[in-house]
Write a protein that holds these residues in place. Structure first.
Motif, PDB file in Angstrom:
ATOM      1  N   GLN A  97       0.845  -1.184   0.000  1.00 16.34           N
ATOM      2  CA  GLN A  97       0.000   0.000   0.000  1.00 16.34           C
ATOM      3  C   GLN A  97       0.892   1.250   0.000  1.00 16.34           C
ATOM      4  N   VAL A  98       0.483   2.228  -0.763  1.00 23.46           N
ATOM      5  CA  VAL A  98       1.214   3.478  -0.875  1.00 23.46           C
ATOM      6  C   VAL A  98       0.301   4.598  -0.422  1.00 23.46           C
ATOM      7  N   GLN A  99       0.827   5.471   0.395  1.00 20.93           N
ATOM      8  CA  GLN A  99       0.072   6.642   0.843  1.00 20.93           C
ATOM      9  C   GLN A  99       0.588   7.865   0.101  1.00 20.93           C
ATOM     10  N   VAL A 100      -0.343   8.704  -0.301  1.00 24.59           N
ATOM     11  CA  VAL A 100      -0.022   9.929  -1.025  1.00 24.59           C
ATOM     12  C   VAL A 100      -0.624  11.100  -0.267  1.00 24.59           C
ATOM     13  N   VAL A 101       0.200  12.073   0.059  1.00 23.28           N
ATOM     14  CA  VAL A 101      -0.255  13.210   0.854  1.00 23.28           C
ATOM     15  C   VAL A 101       0.152  14.507   0.171  1.00 23.28           C
ATOM     16  N   GLU A 102      -0.831  15.387  -0.037  1.00 21.41           N
ATOM     17  CA  GLU A 102      -0.566  16.700  -0.634  1.00 21.41           C
ATOM     18  C   GLU A 102      -0.554  17.770   0.446  1.00 21.41           C
ATOM     19  N   SER A 103       0.079  18.879   0.126  1.00 22.62           N
ATOM     20  CA  SER A 103       0.049  20.045   0.992  1.00 22.62           C
ATOM     21  C   SER A 103       0.289  21.284   0.152  1.00 22.62           C
ATOM     22  N   GLY A 104      -0.071  22.440   0.718  1.00 20.14           N
ATOM     23  CA  GLY A 104       0.277  23.694   0.076  1.00 20.14           C
ATOM     24  C   GLY A 104      -0.856  24.475  -0.552  1.00 20.14           C
ATOM     25  N   GLY A 105      -2.071  23.973  -0.498  1.00 22.19           N
ATOM     26  CA  GLY A 105      -3.169  24.741  -1.070  1.00 22.19           C
ATOM     27  C   GLY A 105      -3.520  25.943  -0.222  1.00 22.19           C
ATOM     28  N   GLY A 106      -4.475  26.716  -0.705  1.00 20.09           N
ATOM     29  CA  GLY A 106      -4.917  27.873   0.064  1.00 20.09           C
ATOM     30  C   GLY A 106      -5.611  28.898  -0.802  1.00 20.09           C
ATOM     31  N   LEU A 107      -5.770  30.082  -0.241  1.00 13.52           N
ATOM     32  CA  LEU A 107      -6.417  31.199  -0.917  1.00 13.52           C
ATOM     33  C   LEU A 107      -5.350  32.168  -1.401  1.00 13.52           C
ATOM     34  N   VAL A 108      -5.461  32.567  -2.651  1.00 21.49           N
ATOM     35  CA  VAL A 108      -4.490  33.497  -3.227  1.00 21.49           C
ATOM     36  C   VAL A 108      -5.225  34.462  -4.144  1.00 21.49           C
ATOM     37  N   GLN A 109      -4.704  35.654  -4.257  1.00 18.75           N
ATOM     38  CA  GLN A 109      -5.311  36.652  -5.140  1.00 18.75           C
ATOM     39  C   GLN A 109      -4.914  36.395  -6.587  1.00 18.75           C
ATOM     40  N   PRO A 110      -5.747  36.836  -7.522  1.00 19.01           N
ATOM     41  CA  PRO A 110      -5.376  36.707  -8.942  1.00 19.01           C
ATOM     42  C   PRO A 110      -4.006  37.307  -9.209  1.00 19.01           C
ATOM     43  N   GLY A 111      -3.213  36.582  -9.995  1.00 15.86           N
ATOM     44  CA  GLY A 111      -1.846  36.998 -10.276  1.00 15.86           C
ATOM     45  C   GLY A 111      -0.832  36.468  -9.298  1.00 15.86           C
ATOM     46  N   GLY A 112      -1.308  35.862  -8.229  1.00 13.51           N
ATOM     47  CA  GLY A 112      -0.414  35.359  -7.201  1.00 13.51           C
ATOM     48  C   GLY A 112       0.141  33.977  -7.510  1.00 13.51           C
ATOM     49  N   SER A 113       0.884  33.441  -6.547  1.00 15.87           N
ATOM     50  CA  SER A 113       1.558  32.157  -6.715  1.00 15.87           C
ATOM     51  C   SER A 113       1.280  31.245  -5.535  1.00 15.87           C
ATOM     52  N   LEU A 114       1.343  29.949  -5.809  1.00 13.33           N
ATOM     53  CA  LEU A 114       1.266  28.923  -4.778  1.00 13.33           C
ATOM     54  C   LEU A 114       2.178  27.781  -5.184  1.00 13.33           C
ATOM     55  N   ARG A 115       2.665  27.065  -4.195  1.00 18.98           N
ATOM     56  CA  ARG A 115       3.438  25.868  -4.471  1.00 18.98           C
ATOM     57  C   ARG A 115       2.780  24.693  -3.738  1.00 18.98           C
ATOM     58  N   LEU A 116       2.475  23.666  -4.510  1.00 18.09           N
ATOM     59  CA  LEU A 116       1.914  22.437  -3.956  1.00 18.09           C
ATOM     60  C   LEU A 116       3.016  21.390  -3.834  1.00 18.09           C
ATOM     61  N   SER A 117       2.911  20.588  -2.798  1.00 16.19           N
ATOM     62  CA  SER A 117       3.871  19.504  -2.596  1.00 16.19           C
ATOM     63  C   SER A 117       3.125  18.200  -2.380  1.00 16.19           C
ATOM     64  N   CYS A 118       3.772  17.113  -2.760  1.00 16.60           N
ATOM     65  CA  CYS A 118       3.151  15.794  -2.629  1.00 16.60           C
ATOM     66  C   CYS A 118       4.242  14.778  -2.310  1.00 16.60           C
ATOM     67  N   ALA A 119       3.940  13.892  -1.382  1.00 15.12           N
ATOM     68  CA  ALA A 119       4.892  12.849  -1.023  1.00 15.12           C
ATOM     69  C   ALA A 119       4.201  11.493  -1.025  1.00 15.12           C
ATOM     70  N   ALA A 120       4.863  10.508  -1.611  1.00 16.82           N
ATOM     71  CA  ALA A 120       4.370   9.133  -1.609  1.00 16.82           C
ATOM     72  C   ALA A 120       5.227   8.314  -0.653  1.00 16.82           C
ATOM     73  N   SER A 121       4.577   7.488   0.159  1.00 17.22           N
ATOM     74  CA  SER A 121       5.315   6.670   1.109  1.00 17.22           C
ATOM     75  C   SER A 121       4.704   5.280   1.186  1.00 17.22           C
ATOM     76  N   GLY A 122       5.495   4.321   1.632  1.00 14.30           N
ATOM     77  CA  GLY A 122       5.039   2.952   1.755  1.00 14.30           C
ATOM     78  C   GLY A 122       6.231   2.014   1.665  1.00 14.30           C
ATOM     79  N   ARG A 123       5.940   0.754   1.408  1.00 16.75           N
ATOM     80  CA  ARG A 123       7.010  -0.251   1.331  1.00 16.75           C
ATOM     81  C   ARG A 123       7.062  -0.870  -0.046  1.00 16.75           C
ATOM     82  N   ARG A 124       8.281  -1.111  -0.525  1.00 10.27           N
ATOM     83  CA  ARG A 124       8.547  -1.900  -1.726  1.00 10.27           C
ATOM     84  C   ARG A 124       7.748  -1.417  -2.934  1.00 10.27           C
ATOM     85  N   PHE A 125       8.002  -0.193  -3.316  1.00 14.27           N
ATOM     86  CA  PHE A 125       7.402   0.315  -4.534  1.00 14.27           C
ATOM     87  C   PHE A 125       8.405   1.216  -5.239  1.00 14.27           C
TER      88      PHE A 125
END
Length: 121
Positions: free
Chosen positions: A1-29
Motif C-alpha cells: 500500500q502506498v500513501q499519497v499526501v498533498e500540501s500547500g493549497g490555500g487562498l491566493v489573489q489573482p496573479g499570485g503564486s502557490l506551491r503544492l507539494s506531494c509525497a508518496a510513502s510505503g514499502r517496496r514500490f
C-alpha cells in the motif's frame, strides 16, 4: 500500500503564486510517474502536469508557461509551482502516484486526498 499526501493549497489573489507539494510513502514500490490533477466544481477531473521517473514532463495547455512540475525520485516527492494564478485555476488539486509494486510487479495508481486552491480577490 502506498500513501499519497498533498500540501500547500490555500487562498491566493489573482496573479499570485502557490506551491503544492506531494509525497508518496510505503514499502517496496517504485515511482513510475507522478502527476497533479484538478477538479473544479461541476467539472471532471483533469490533468494539470505530470513527470516521469526519467524526467519527462507533460503539461495541460492551461498550465503551460505558468506552472512548473518538479520531482525528487530519491524522496518520492513532486512539487507544482503555480504562478500567474487566475480564478479559473480554482479547484481541488489531487496528486497521483503511478507506482510499480515490487512484490507482485503490478502497476497501480494511488491518489491523495486533495488540497483546495482558491483564486479570488
Amino acid at each position: 500500500q502506498v500513501q499519497v499526501v498533498e500540501s500547500g493549497g490555500g487562498l491566493v489573489q489573482p496573479g499570485g503564486s502557490l506551491r503544492l507539494s506531494c509525497a508518496a510513502s510505503g514499502r517496496r514500490f517504485r515511482i513510475v510517474d507522478m502527476g497533479w490533477y484538478r477538479q473544479a466544481v461541476g467539472k471532471e477531473r483533469e490533468l494539470v502536469a505530470a513527470i516521469s521517473r526519467s524526467g519527462n514532463v507533460n503539461y495541460a495547455d492551461s498550465a503551460k508557461g505558468r506552472f512548473i512540475i518538479s520531482g525528487d525520485d530519491a524522496k518520492n516527492t513532486v512539487g507544482l509551482q503555480m504562478d500567474s494564478l487566475n480564478p479559473e485555476d480554482t479547484a481541488v488539486y489531487y496528486c497521483k502516484a503511478h507506482v510499480l509494486n515490487l512484490d507482485d510487479f503490478e502497476v497501480r495508481d494511488y491518489w491523495g486526498q486533495g488540497t483546495q486552491v482558491t483564486v479570488s480577490s
